[in-house]
Scaffold this active site. Structure first.
Site, PDB file in Angstrom:
ATOM      1  N   CYS A 124      15.103  33.076  32.364  1.00 41.57           N
ATOM      2  CA  CYS A 124      15.840  34.295  32.728  1.00 41.57           C
ATOM      3  C   CYS A 124      17.341  34.183  32.491  1.00 41.57           C
ATOM      4  CB  CYS A 124      15.560  34.671  34.184  1.00 41.57           C
ATOM      5  SG  CYS A 124      16.260  33.524  35.397  1.00 41.57           S
ATOM      6  N   GLY A 172      39.207   4.435  14.171  1.00 42.03           N
ATOM      7  CA  GLY A 172      38.144   4.242  13.195  1.00 42.03           C
ATOM      8  C   GLY A 172      37.927   5.425  12.271  1.00 42.03           C
ATOM      9  N   CYS A 179      18.704  28.516  33.203  1.00 35.36           N
ATOM     10  CA  CYS A 179      17.263  28.770  33.155  1.00 35.36           C
ATOM     11  C   CYS A 179      16.909  29.278  31.769  1.00 35.36           C
ATOM     12  CB  CYS A 179      16.831  29.779  34.209  1.00 35.36           C
ATOM     13  SG  CYS A 179      15.092  30.248  33.997  1.00 35.36           S
ATOM     14  N   ASN A 190      42.275   9.060  15.834  1.00 36.66           N
ATOM     15  CA  ASN A 190      40.940   8.525  16.086  1.00 36.66           C
ATOM     16  C   ASN A 190      40.912   7.032  15.797  1.00 36.66           C
ATOM     17  OD1 ASN A 190      38.138   9.278  16.816  1.00 36.66           O
ATOM     18  ND2 ASN A 190      37.647   8.384  14.837  1.00 36.66           N
ATOM     19  N   HIS A 215      30.039  22.717  22.682  1.00 39.45           N
ATOM     20  CA  HIS A 215      28.704  22.201  22.998  1.00 39.45           C
ATOM     21  C   HIS A 215      28.277  22.498  24.438  1.00 39.45           C
ATOM     22  CE1 HIS A 215      29.095  19.148  19.449  1.00 39.45           C
ATOM     23  NE2 HIS A 215      28.823  20.367  19.059  1.00 39.45           N
ATOM     24  N   SER A 230      37.595  12.284  17.640  1.00 38.36           N
ATOM     25  CA  SER A 230      36.262  12.611  17.139  1.00 38.36           C
ATOM     26  C   SER A 230      36.050  12.020  15.760  1.00 38.36           C
ATOM     27  CB  SER A 230      36.062  14.130  17.071  1.00 38.36           C
ATOM     28  OG  SER A 230      34.794  14.419  16.516  1.00 38.36           O
ATOM     29  N   SER A 231      34.866  11.479  15.528  1.00 33.47           N
ATOM     30  CA  SER A 231      34.518  10.990  14.194  1.00 33.47           C
ATOM     31  C   SER A 231      33.939  12.132  13.359  1.00 33.47           C
ATOM     32  CB  SER A 231      33.499   9.860  14.306  1.00 33.47           C
ATOM     33  OG  SER A 231      32.332  10.315  14.955  1.00 33.47           O
ATOM     34  N   CYS A 238      13.082  27.070  37.977  1.00 34.72           N
ATOM     35  CA  CYS A 238      13.906  28.213  38.385  1.00 34.72           C
ATOM     36  C   CYS A 238      13.269  28.913  39.590  1.00 34.72           C
ATOM     37  CB  CYS A 238      14.045  29.196  37.222  1.00 34.72           C
ATOM     38  SG  CYS A 238      14.892  30.726  37.675  1.00 34.72           S
TER      39      CYS A 238
HETATM   40 ZN   LIG Z   1      14.719  31.815  35.653  1.00 39.41          ZN
END
Ligand SMILES: [Zn+2]
Length: 275
Positions: free
Chosen positions: A129, A245, A126, A243, A118, A218-219, A177
């Protein structure tokens, strides 16, 4: 009931573990998680990609809260769960460590074979760009433009957020930016945004080489992580979880250890790492 040594035996029996981690690894580092032990939201849902990109006031609110939240998030240090998983890599049993966390604490603990599914909160990207800047540098610039906000304090919330309310977010100045004037966004995958395909492909490549999957903290309520459980089921490799739960993968697990990650994984710590 899970036998007391089930996890140790599982690690002993498998040489190429695909490790998948989530917020439960980092709670003991002072980073709150989003969900309770039933996998339900503890709080209002985080900002979506569409709202962040589409509404200036959403960006002002996000960054103002983040200015406060980063002070603690940016100081977080790895705990024994991160150290234990770094030891797992050191003894050569980690095929890859795929994390849903954006705090880089696995790397801080010494893990090298990490995919940040993630993204990472210590970089700002930015959207015009594609330039990346360090979050610390951005923090400094936000503080310079919004000096009055630096005195505010609020309870820490997940993902570097803070529970700042009752202020006029419209007066918060968000830097653009410097090169192209584009919108700056934390280099993490927001809700409503897709995970970069190259991360998914790289992780699936490792899954083909793995002989078991270990889920830690992690769930798996978010599909981006759960899809790897589905891939492990298709590959017919055993899956174990640590975990507190319920998890979305419960029906597929060989067993689950319902303890905090740092406790359940403590057997992996090398003597040199224990005080
Ligand atoms: Zn930029």
């Amino acid at each position: 009931m899970t036998p007391p040594n089930a996890l140790r035996d599982f690690v002993d029996r498998h040489e190429r573990l695909f490790v998948l981690t989530g917020a439960g690894c980092s709670t003991n580092s002072g980073i709150p998680d989003y969900r309770d032990t039933d996998g339900n939201w503890k709080r209002t849902q985080p900002v979506t990609f569409q709202a962040f990109m589409g509404e200036e006031l959403t960006r002002q609110r996000y960054w103002a809260r983040s200015l406060i939240g980063w002070r603690r998030f940016g100081q977080a240090r790895p705990n024994d769960a991160h150290h234990a998983l770094a030891c797992l890599e050191e003894i050569g049993r980690c095929e890859v460590l795929l994390t849903q966390n954006v705090d880089r604490l696995h790397q801080a603990a010494g893990s090298k074979k990490v995919i940040d599914l993630h993204g990472r909160l210590d970089l700002v990207r930015c959207m015009g760009c594609e330039r990346r800047i360090q979050r610390d540098e951005f923090q400094h610039e936000m503080g310079r433009l919004n000096a009055g906000w630096l005195d505010l304090d609020a309870a820490v919330a997940p993902d570097g957020d803070a529970d700042l309310e009752g202020v006029d977010f419209a007066s918060f100045a968000v830097p653009a930016c410097e090169i192209c004037g584009g919108i700056l966004k934390p280099d993490v995958v927001f809700f409503g945004e897709s995970v970069p395909r190259n991360f998914v492909d790289a992780a699936l490549g490792h899954l083909q080489k793995a002989d078991a999957m270990l889920i830690a903290g992690s769930s798996l309520m978010v599909y981006s992580g759960f899809r790897f459980v589905q891939a492990a089921v298709r590959a017919e490799i055993p899956i174990a979880a640590v975990n507190l739960g319920r998890t979305r993968a419960d029906e597929f697990l060989s067993f689950k250890v319902e303890e905090r990650c740092e406790d359940a994984l403590a057997f992996l710590l090398q003597p040199a790492d224990t005080p």
